[in-house]
Design a protein around this motif. Structure first.
Motif, short mmCIF file in Angstrom:
data_model
loop_
_atom_site.label_atom_id
_atom_site.label_comp_id
_atom_site.label_asym_id
_atom_site.label_seq_id
_atom_site.Cartn_x
_atom_site.Cartn_y
_atom_site.Cartn_z
N ILE A 119 0.40 -1.20 0.16
CA ILE A 119 -0.21 0.09 0.01
C ILE A 119 1.03 1.19 -0.47
CG2 ILE A 119 -1.73 1.25 1.44
CD1 ILE A 119 -2.79 -1.67 2.26
N LEU A 120 2.17 1.50 0.99
CA LEU A 120 2.67 2.54 0.95
C LEU A 120 3.18 2.76 -0.38
CD1 LEU A 120 4.01 1.97 4.68
CD2 LEU A 120 2.89 3.74 3.71
N ILE A 121 4.12 1.62 -0.93
CA ILE A 121 4.67 1.50 -2.07
C ILE A 121 3.64 2.50 -3.65
CG2 ILE A 121 5.66 0.26 -4.37
CD1 ILE A 121 6.89 -1.51 -2.17
N ALA A 122 3.00 1.92 -3.45
CA ALA A 122 1.07 2.00 -4.44
C ALA A 122 1.16 3.45 -4.24
CB ALA A 122 0.39 1.53 -4.23
N LEU A 123 0.80 3.74 -3.05
CA LEU A 123 0.21 5.47 -3.25
C LEU A 123 1.59 6.30 -3.11
CD1 LEU A 123 -1.79 4.84 0.36
CD2 LEU A 123 -2.56 5.32 -1.80
N ILE A 124 3.08 6.11 -2.34
CA ILE A 124 3.87 6.68 -2.59
C ILE A 124 4.16 6.87 -4.60
CG2 ILE A 124 6.17 7.18 -2.26
CD1 ILE A 124 5.71 5.86 0.08
N GLU A 125 3.81 5.58 -4.87
CA GLU A 125 4.33 5.96 -7.24
C GLU A 125 2.59 6.98 -7.49
OE1 GLU A 125 5.36 2.86 -10.35
OE2 GLU A 125 4.24 2.60 -8.52
N PHE A 126 1.18 6.33 -6.68
CA PHE A 126 0.94 7.85 -7.32
C PHE A 126 0.84 9.40 -6.58
CE2 PHE A 126 -3.21 9.51 -6.53
CZ PHE A 126 -4.10 9.11 -7.93
N GLY A 137 5.10 9.61 -8.09
CA GLY A 137 5.97 8.84 -9.42
C GLY A 137 6.86 8.13 -9.08
N SER A 138 7.50 7.76 -10.12
CA SER A 138 8.43 6.82 -9.95
C SER A 138 9.52 6.83 -9.42
CB SER A 138 8.15 5.94 -11.37
OG SER A 138 7.01 5.20 -11.72
N SER A 139 10.24 6.24 -9.40
CA SER A 139 12.16 7.03 -8.84
C SER A 139 12.78 5.32 -8.81
CB SER A 139 12.05 7.12 -7.62
OG SER A 139 11.63 7.09 -6.51
N TRP A 140 13.97 5.92 -8.48
CA TRP A 140 14.88 4.84 -8.89
C TRP A 140 14.87 4.52 -7.36
CZ3 TRP A 140 18.27 5.09 -5.01
CH2 TRP A 140 19.15 6.31 -3.92
#
Length: 146
Positions: free
Chosen positions: A66-73, A76-79
């Motif tokens: 959930i954290l990865i998805a919300l941060i990405e949303f 954005g994507s990052s290294w």
């Protein structure tokens, strides 16, 4: 508008988590079959260890995903988010192997999971407070054609 490619990290991480979850379940099934234990753990130490490894995965994976998805949303994507995703996958595999006796694996997997929870959770709290330019932006809805 958000497209599927905008959530590539989340999608890849969720896919890896699904495969790890299946792997953990299969490992339990193998011990159950060998020990002829259909329900519960029958006091079998290896079965108890594998059941705990699976339960531990199910306890932590949803928060990380959930954290990865919300941060990405929102950001954005990052290294570094790709790195966190890869670290999560490695941590959960190490933890499961550690529960089978590879002690350093359990320790490293646990510590890495805790660091990821703290780091991702902290980032998720701080981003909206600092006014990240895309935090809280909702993609416009698009009416279906026709």
């Amino acid at each position: 508008m958000i497209t599927g490619s905008d959530m590539a990290i989340s999608l890849a991480t969720a896919g890896a988590a699904a495969i790890i979850n299946l792997w953990l379940a299969i490992r339990i099934g193998a011990v159950r079959t060998k020990a002829k234990i259909l329900v519960g753990d029958g006091g079998n130490e290896m079965l108890i260890r594998r059941m705990r490894a699976h339960a531990n995965f199910v306890e932590y994976a949803p928060f990380i995903l959930i954290l990865i998805a919300l941060i990405e949303f929102t950001s954005g994507s990052s290294w570094w988010l790709w790195g966190a995703s890869a670290a999560f996958v490695v941590a959960r595999i190490l933890h499961a192997l550690g529960m089978d006796g590879f002690k350093i694996g359990r320790m490293v997997g646990t510590i890495l999971t805790f660091v990821l929870l703290l780091g991702l959770g902290g980032y998720a709290i701080v981003v909206p407070l600092l006014g990240h330019p895309t935090a809280g932006v909702v993609a416009p809805s698009v009416a279906p054609a026709g």
